[in-house]
Design a protein around this motif. Structure first.
Motif, PDB file in Angstrom:
ATOM      1  N   VAL A 119      42.663  77.438  43.922  1.00  0.00           N
ATOM      2  CA  VAL A 119      41.549  76.954  43.107  1.00  0.00           C
ATOM      3  C   VAL A 119      41.993  76.285  41.818  1.00  0.00           C
ATOM      4  CG1 VAL A 119      39.899  78.614  44.055  1.00  0.00           C
ATOM      5  CG2 VAL A 119      41.157  79.185  41.971  1.00  0.00           C
ATOM      6  N   ALA A 120      43.219  76.591  41.351  1.00  0.00           N
ATOM      7  CA  ALA A 120      43.619  76.039  40.056  1.00  0.00           C
ATOM      8  C   ALA A 120      45.106  76.215  39.801  1.00  0.00           C
ATOM      9  CB  ALA A 120      42.836  76.724  38.936  1.00  0.00           C
ATOM     10  N   LYS A 121      45.565  75.430  38.818  1.00  0.00           N
ATOM     11  CA  LYS A 121      46.893  75.593  38.232  1.00  0.00           C
ATOM     12  C   LYS A 121      46.656  76.110  36.821  1.00  0.00           C
ATOM     13  CE  LYS A 121      50.319  74.080  39.829  1.00  0.00           C
ATOM     14  NZ  LYS A 121      51.046  72.849  40.007  1.00  0.00           N
ATOM     15  N   LEU A 122      47.288  77.228  36.502  1.00  0.00           N
ATOM     16  CA  LEU A 122      47.066  77.924  35.238  1.00  0.00           C
ATOM     17  C   LEU A 122      48.038  77.493  34.148  1.00  0.00           C
ATOM     18  CD1 LEU A 122      46.553  81.351  36.937  1.00  0.00           C
ATOM     19  CD2 LEU A 122      44.811  80.150  35.602  1.00  0.00           C
ATOM     20  N   SER A 123      47.573  77.565  32.913  1.00  0.00           N
ATOM     21  CA  SER A 123      48.379  77.145  31.776  1.00  0.00           C
ATOM     22  C   SER A 123      49.554  78.089  31.534  1.00  0.00           C
ATOM     23  CB  SER A 123      47.518  77.065  30.512  1.00  0.00           C
ATOM     24  OG  SER A 123      47.082  78.339  30.112  1.00  0.00           O
ATOM     25  N   LEU A 124      50.513  77.527  30.865  1.00  0.00           N
ATOM     26  CA  LEU A 124      51.669  78.265  30.369  1.00  0.00           C
ATOM     27  C   LEU A 124      52.082  77.551  29.106  1.00  0.00           C
ATOM     28  CD1 LEU A 124      54.852  77.180  32.276  1.00  0.00           C
ATOM     29  CD2 LEU A 124      52.636  76.197  32.787  1.00  0.00           C
ATOM     30  N   GLY A 125      52.759  78.238  28.233  1.00  0.00           N
ATOM     31  CA  GLY A 125      53.259  77.549  27.059  1.00  0.00           C
ATOM     32  C   GLY A 125      54.194  76.437  27.487  1.00  0.00           C
ATOM     33  N   GLU A 126      54.322  75.420  26.644  1.00  0.00           N
ATOM     34  CA  GLU A 126      55.187  74.291  26.970  1.00  0.00           C
ATOM     35  C   GLU A 126      56.544  74.775  27.448  1.00  0.00           C
ATOM     36  OE1 GLU A 126      56.065  69.996  25.038  1.00  0.00           O
ATOM     37  OE2 GLU A 126      56.224  71.710  23.693  1.00  0.00           O
ATOM     38  N   LEU A 127      56.912  74.360  28.658  1.00  0.00           N
ATOM     39  CA  LEU A 127      58.166  74.739  29.301  1.00  0.00           C
ATOM     40  C   LEU A 127      58.322  76.260  29.360  1.00  0.00           C
ATOM     41  CD1 LEU A 127      60.489  71.974  27.845  1.00  0.00           C
ATOM     42  CD2 LEU A 127      59.274  71.974  30.030  1.00  0.00           C
ATOM     43  N   ALA A 128      57.204  76.941  29.556  1.00  0.00           N
ATOM     44  CA  ALA A 128      57.150  78.403  29.728  1.00  0.00           C
ATOM     45  C   ALA A 128      57.554  79.167  28.475  1.00  0.00           C
ATOM     46  CB  ALA A 128      57.983  78.842  30.934  1.00  0.00           C
ATOM     47  N   MET A 129      57.219  78.599  27.307  1.00  0.00           N
ATOM     48  CA  MET A 129      57.487  79.301  26.054  1.00  0.00           C
ATOM     49  C   MET A 129      56.193  79.460  25.263  1.00  0.00           C
ATOM     50  SD  MET A 129      61.304  77.953  25.042  1.00  0.00           S
ATOM     51  CE  MET A 129      60.748  76.589  24.105  1.00  0.00           C
ATOM     52  N   ASP A 130      55.722  80.683  25.123  1.00  0.00           N
ATOM     53  CA  ASP A 130      54.548  81.080  24.360  1.00  0.00           C
ATOM     54  C   ASP A 130      53.254  80.546  24.984  1.00  0.00           C
ATOM     55  OD1 ASP A 130      53.689  82.781  22.366  1.00  0.00           O
ATOM     56  OD2 ASP A 130      53.547  81.198  20.880  1.00  0.00           O
ATOM     57  N   ASP A 131      52.223  80.283  24.147  1.00  0.00           N
ATOM     58  CA  ASP A 131      50.902  79.946  24.680  1.00  0.00           C
ATOM     59  C   ASP A 131      50.401  78.560  24.270  1.00  0.00           C
ATOM     60  OD1 ASP A 131      50.259  80.407  22.004  1.00  0.00           O
ATOM     61  OD2 ASP A 131      49.384  82.358  22.399  1.00  0.00           O
ATOM     62  N   GLU A 132      51.232  77.757  23.627  1.00  0.00           N
ATOM     63  CA  GLU A 132      50.845  76.401  23.221  1.00  0.00           C
ATOM     64  C   GLU A 132      51.299  75.416  24.292  1.00  0.00           C
ATOM     65  OE1 GLU A 132      49.369  75.250  20.335  1.00  0.00           O
ATOM     66  OE2 GLU A 132      49.182  77.185  19.346  1.00  0.00           O
ATOM     67  N   TRP A 133      50.356  74.597  24.758  1.00  0.00           N
ATOM     68  CA  TRP A 133      50.676  73.566  25.740  1.00  0.00           C
ATOM     69  C   TRP A 133      49.958  72.288  25.347  1.00  0.00           C
ATOM     70  CZ3 TRP A 133      46.753  72.066  29.405  1.00  0.00           C
ATOM     71  CH2 TRP A 133      45.590  72.828  29.359  1.00  0.00           C
ATOM     72  N   PHE A 134      50.150  71.201  26.088  1.00  0.00           N
ATOM     73  CA  PHE A 134      49.582  69.910  25.679  1.00  0.00           C
ATOM     74  C   PHE A 134      48.061  69.925  25.608  1.00  0.00           C
ATOM     75  CE2 PHE A 134      50.135  69.439  30.290  1.00  0.00           C
ATOM     76  CZ  PHE A 134      48.882  68.987  30.687  1.00  0.00           C
ATOM     77  N   GLY A 135      47.395  70.888  26.219  1.00  0.00           N
ATOM     78  CA  GLY A 135      45.939  70.984  26.171  1.00  0.00           C
ATOM     79  C   GLY A 135      45.426  71.894  25.065  1.00  0.00           C
ATOM     80  N   GLY A 136      46.323  72.495  24.302  1.00  0.00           N
ATOM     81  CA  GLY A 136      45.934  73.384  23.209  1.00  0.00           C
ATOM     82  C   GLY A 136      46.596  74.740  23.341  1.00  0.00           C
ATOM     83  N   GLN A 137      45.956  75.719  22.785  1.00  0.00           N
ATOM     84  CA  GLN A 137      46.476  77.088  22.844  1.00  0.00           C
ATOM     85  C   GLN A 137      45.617  77.906  23.803  1.00  0.00           C
ATOM     86  OE1 GLN A 137      45.935  79.612  19.365  1.00  0.00           O
ATOM     87  NE2 GLN A 137      47.910  80.592  19.760  1.00  0.00           N
ATOM     88  N   THR A 138      46.278  78.605  24.718  1.00  0.00           N
ATOM     89  CA  THR A 138      45.557  79.502  25.613  1.00  0.00           C
ATOM     90  C   THR A 138      45.150  80.728  24.800  1.00  0.00           C
ATOM     91  OG1 THR A 138      46.823  78.704  27.490  1.00  0.00           O
ATOM     92  CG2 THR A 138      45.678  80.807  27.758  1.00  0.00           C
TER      93      THR A 138
END
Length: 163
Positions: A119-138
Motif C-alpha cells: 500500500v505504501a513506501k514509508l519515510s525514513l530519515g535521509e539515507l536512513a539517518m534520523d527523521d528528517e527527509w526531503f518531505g519534512g520531518q516524520t
C-alpha cells in the motif's frame, strides 16, 4: 473495533472465513492514512490505485481455491530504502526523489509471493539517518511536536498511529 485496529492474524482469519474482503481492509488502511498523514509525514509514496486493484484480484482468487498464500490479501507497507520495481525508491534523500529501479528487494519479493498487498513506501530519515527527509520531518503520533526519530521513523509512526 475498526479493521485497522485488528492484528494481522485476526485479519487473515477474517479473510479466510470471508467475514471481510481484502478490498475492505485496504480501503480501511487508506482511510486511516488520510486521517493521519497531514500530521505525520510518514509516507513517501502511497499506492492506493494499484493496491485496490491487487485487493480486488485477491478477493477474486479467494473464492477459487482453498490453498492461498500465507499473507493473501493483507495490506503492508515497506520502508523506502527497499527497492520496489517500477515504484520510486528514494532513501528519503532529495537526489533520489524520482529514482525508479527495475528490481524488487528480496523481502518485497517474499511479501508479494506470500500474497501481501503493498500500500505504501514509508519515510525514513535521509539515507536512513534520523527523521528528517526531503518531505519534512516524520512526526510522533503521540506527541506531534516531536519527530518520530530513528531511521525507521515512518514505520514507527505508521504502526503507532494504527495505519
Amino acid at each position: 473495533m475498526e479493521l485497522c485496529d485488528r492484528s494481522a492474524a485476526e485479519l487473515l482469519a477474517m479473510l479466510r472465513n470471508r467475514e471481510v474482503s481484502a478490498r475492505e481492509i485496504t480501503e480501511s488502511v487508506f482511510s486511516r492514512i488520510r486521517g493521519w498523514e497531514k500530521d505525520l509525514h510518514a509516507y513517501i509514496t502511497l499506492l492506493q490505485e494499484p493496491a485496490l486493484r491487487q485487493a480486488e484480484e485477491a478477493d477474486r482468487r479467494s473464492g477459487k481455491t482453498a490453498a492461498l498464500p500465507s499473507l493473501h490479501g493483507l495490506p503492508v507497507a515497506v520502508k523506502d530504502n527497499l527497492c520496489t520495481r517500477g515504484i520510486r525508491t528514494t532513501y528519503g534523500a532529495k537526489p533520489f526523489e524520482n529514482q525508479v529501479l527495475d528490481e524488487d528487494a528480496a523481502v518485497v519479493e517474499k511479501l508479494d509471493a506470500a500474497g501481501a498487498i503493498l500500500v505504501a513506501k514509508l519515510s525514513l530519515g535521509e539515507l536512513a539517518m534520523d527523521d528528517e527527509w526531503f518531505g519534512g520531518q516524520t512526526r510522533n503520533p503521540w506527541k506531534l511536536d516531536q519527530g518520530s526519530s530513528g531511521s525507521s521513523a515512518g514505520p514507527a509512526a505508521a504502526v503507532a498511529s494504527g495505519c
